[in-house]
Motif scaffolding. Structure first.
Motif, PDB file in Angstrom:
ATOM      1  N   LYS A   6       0.697  -1.472   0.032  1.00 12.61           N
ATOM      2  CA  LYS A   6       0.550   0.297   0.339  1.00 12.61           C
ATOM      3  C   LYS A   6       0.991   1.766  -0.002  1.00 12.61           C
ATOM      4  CE  LYS A   6      -3.712  -2.247   2.539  1.00 12.61           C
ATOM      5  NZ  LYS A   6      -5.141  -1.974   3.382  1.00 12.61           N
ATOM      6  N   THR A   7       2.438   0.990  -0.333  1.00 12.95           N
ATOM      7  CA  THR A   7       2.857   2.311  -0.028  1.00 12.95           C
ATOM      8  C   THR A   7       3.194   3.028  -1.063  1.00 12.95           C
ATOM      9  OG1 THR A   7       4.516   0.598  -0.938  1.00 12.95           O
ATOM     10  CG2 THR A   7       4.352   0.924   1.721  1.00 12.95           C
ATOM     11  N   GLY A   8       2.723   2.045  -1.673  1.00 13.08           N
ATOM     12  CA  GLY A   8       2.744   3.059  -3.643  1.00 13.08           C
ATOM     13  C   GLY A   8       1.083   3.921  -4.119  1.00 13.08           C
ATOM     14  N   ASP A   9       0.400   3.536  -3.146  1.00 13.98           N
ATOM     15  CA  ASP A   9      -0.730   4.484  -3.308  1.00 13.98           C
ATOM     16  C   ASP A   9      -1.457   5.422  -3.622  1.00 13.98           C
ATOM     17  OD1 ASP A   9      -1.539   1.250  -3.011  1.00 13.98           O
ATOM     18  OD2 ASP A   9      -2.852   1.782  -1.436  1.00 13.98           O
ATOM     19  N   ARG A  10      -0.039   6.550  -3.759  1.00 16.89           N
ATOM     20  CA  ARG A  10      -0.119   8.076  -4.010  1.00 16.89           C
ATOM     21  C   ARG A  10       0.780   7.429  -5.672  1.00 16.89           C
ATOM     22  NH1 ARG A  10      -0.304  10.133   2.181  1.00 16.89           N
ATOM     23  NH2 ARG A  10      -3.357   9.134   2.609  1.00 16.89           N
ATOM     24  N   GLY A  11       0.744   7.294  -5.977  1.00 21.52           N
ATOM     25  CA  GLY A  11       1.622   7.639  -7.320  1.00 21.52           C
ATOM     26  C   GLY A  11       2.799   7.253  -6.840  1.00 21.52           C
ATOM     27  N   GLN A  12       3.133   6.990  -5.865  1.00 20.14           N
ATOM     28  CA  GLN A  12       5.060   6.927  -5.560  1.00 20.14           C
ATOM     29  C   GLN A  12       5.410   5.187  -5.286  1.00 20.14           C
ATOM     30  OE1 GLN A  12       6.046   9.841  -2.456  1.00 20.14           O
ATOM     31  NE2 GLN A  12       6.924  11.452  -3.948  1.00 20.14           N
ATOM     32  N   THR A  13       7.153   5.264  -5.854  1.00 22.22           N
ATOM     33  CA  THR A  13       7.582   4.162  -4.887  1.00 22.22           C
ATOM     34  C   THR A  13       9.010   4.330  -4.509  1.00 22.22           C
ATOM     35  OG1 THR A  13       8.108   1.739  -6.286  1.00 22.22           O
ATOM     36  CG2 THR A  13       8.520   3.821  -7.547  1.00 22.22           C
ATOM     37  N   GLY A  14       9.055   2.882  -4.111  1.00 21.08           N
ATOM     38  CA  GLY A  14      10.608   3.246  -3.507  1.00 21.08           C
ATOM     39  C   GLY A  14      12.098   3.050  -4.440  1.00 21.08           C
ATOM     40  N   LEU A  15      12.979   3.703  -4.778  1.00 20.92           N
ATOM     41  CA  LEU A  15      14.259   2.990  -5.394  1.00 20.92           C
ATOM     42  C   LEU A  15      15.298   2.831  -4.579  1.00 20.92           C
ATOM     43  CD1 LEU A  15      15.210   6.352  -7.079  1.00 20.92           C
ATOM     44  CD2 LEU A  15      14.221   4.697  -8.032  1.00 20.92           C
ATOM     45  N   MET A  16      16.641   1.915  -4.840  1.00 20.20           N
ATOM     46  CA  MET A  16      17.164   1.078  -3.291  1.00 20.20           C
ATOM     47  C   MET A  16      17.832   2.516  -2.356  1.00 20.20           C
ATOM     48  SD  MET A  16      18.040  -1.276  -4.855  1.00 20.20           S
ATOM     49  CE  MET A  16      19.794  -1.996  -4.546  1.00 20.20           C
ATOM     50  N   GLY A  17      18.220   1.914  -1.615  1.00 19.31           N
ATOM     51  CA  GLY A  17      18.662   3.457  -0.336  1.00 19.31           C
ATOM     52  C   GLY A  17      17.317   3.703   0.052  1.00 19.31           C
ATOM     53  N   GLY A  18      15.460   3.783  -0.033  1.00 19.37           N
ATOM     54  CA  GLY A  18      14.097   4.474   0.179  1.00 19.37           C
ATOM     55  C   GLY A  18      13.979   5.406  -0.097  1.00 19.37           C
ATOM     56  N   ILE A  19      14.842   5.645  -1.162  1.00 22.11           N
ATOM     57  CA  ILE A  19      14.594   6.950  -1.558  1.00 22.11           C
ATOM     58  C   ILE A  19      13.152   6.607  -2.404  1.00 22.11           C
ATOM     59  CG2 ILE A  19      14.692   9.235  -3.079  1.00 22.11           C
ATOM     60  CD1 ILE A  19      18.157   8.736  -2.694  1.00 22.11           C
ATOM     61  N   ARG A  20      11.890   8.246  -2.101  1.00 23.77           N
ATOM     62  CA  ARG A  20      10.590   7.715  -2.978  1.00 23.77           C
ATOM     63  C   ARG A  20      10.724   8.626  -4.053  1.00 23.77           C
ATOM     64  NH1 ARG A  20       8.080   3.514  -1.342  1.00 23.77           N
ATOM     65  NH2 ARG A  20       6.018   4.801  -1.470  1.00 23.77           N
TER      66      ARG A  20
END
Length: 190
Positions: A6-20
């Motif tokens: 559910k972390t991508g529900d607002r149109g974002q995703t995570g890159l390596m290192g945790g950056i959104r």
């Protein structure tokens, strides 16, 4: 562990290192294109006999694409944390395979070919065209965030490889190429 976060529900995703980042970020768009490529290579492999000569090398390409996507998903400030190997010498791997394929074909490649003929050849063209799209995205990414040279070389050679494989898949079944028109340029011989 659940597959959905559910972390991508607002149109974002995570890159390596945790950056959104937004899901349409150039990094996400680029590695997402190579994910499509990898999926279609997997589909191609299912269409080939399990003992087909290409299976092991296509598998190696899939693994190298996964490693490549890992690097593309890693922001510059986290590069040292990425333990996946770079696709070193994969351009040479592709060149050797291209040379092998082309040496065994009954005619030279002097024409643009209409995709089709049989399923394996058509899938090779799908992969080739997706790789070209991915390479365009990769160059755009490279202008913003420099990409390792080995990745640039690998992706460029892969599309050439799948053009040659498309021709080989036709010849394997004694099917003619549907030629559209001759190349307008002459390739330089090394």
């Amino acid at each position: 562990m659940k597959i959905y976060t559910k972390t991508g529900d607002r149109g974002q995703t995570g890159l390596m290192g945790g950056i959104r980042v937004n899901k349409d970020d150039i990094r996400v768009d680029t590695y997402g294109t190579f994910d499509e490529v990898n999926s279609f290579i997997g589909l191609l492999r299912t269409k080939l006999d399990p003992n087909h000569d290409w299976q092991d090398r296509l598998h190696q390409i899939q693994v190298e694409l996964m490693n490549t996507m890992s690097h593309l998903a890693t922001p510059t400030e986290h590069k040292e944390k990425n333990t996946m190997p770079l696709p070193d010498k994969m351009d040479v791997f592709c060149e050797k395979w291209i040379d092998e394929v082309e040496a065994n074909l009954s005619s030279k490649s002097d024409y643009f070919i209409l995709p089709g003929g049989n399923e394996a050849s058509a899938l090779c063209h799908v992969v080739r065209s997706q790789l070209r799209r991915g390479e365009r995205k990769l160059i755009a990414l490279h202008r913003q965030y420099p990409v390792e040279r080995s990745i640039l070389l690998f992706i460029n050679r892969l599309s050439d490889l799948f053009f040659s494989l498309s021709r080989a898949a036709l010849e394997e079944e004694n099917l003619p190429e549907e030629r559209w028109r001759a190349f307008l340029y002459q390739r330089e011989e090394k």
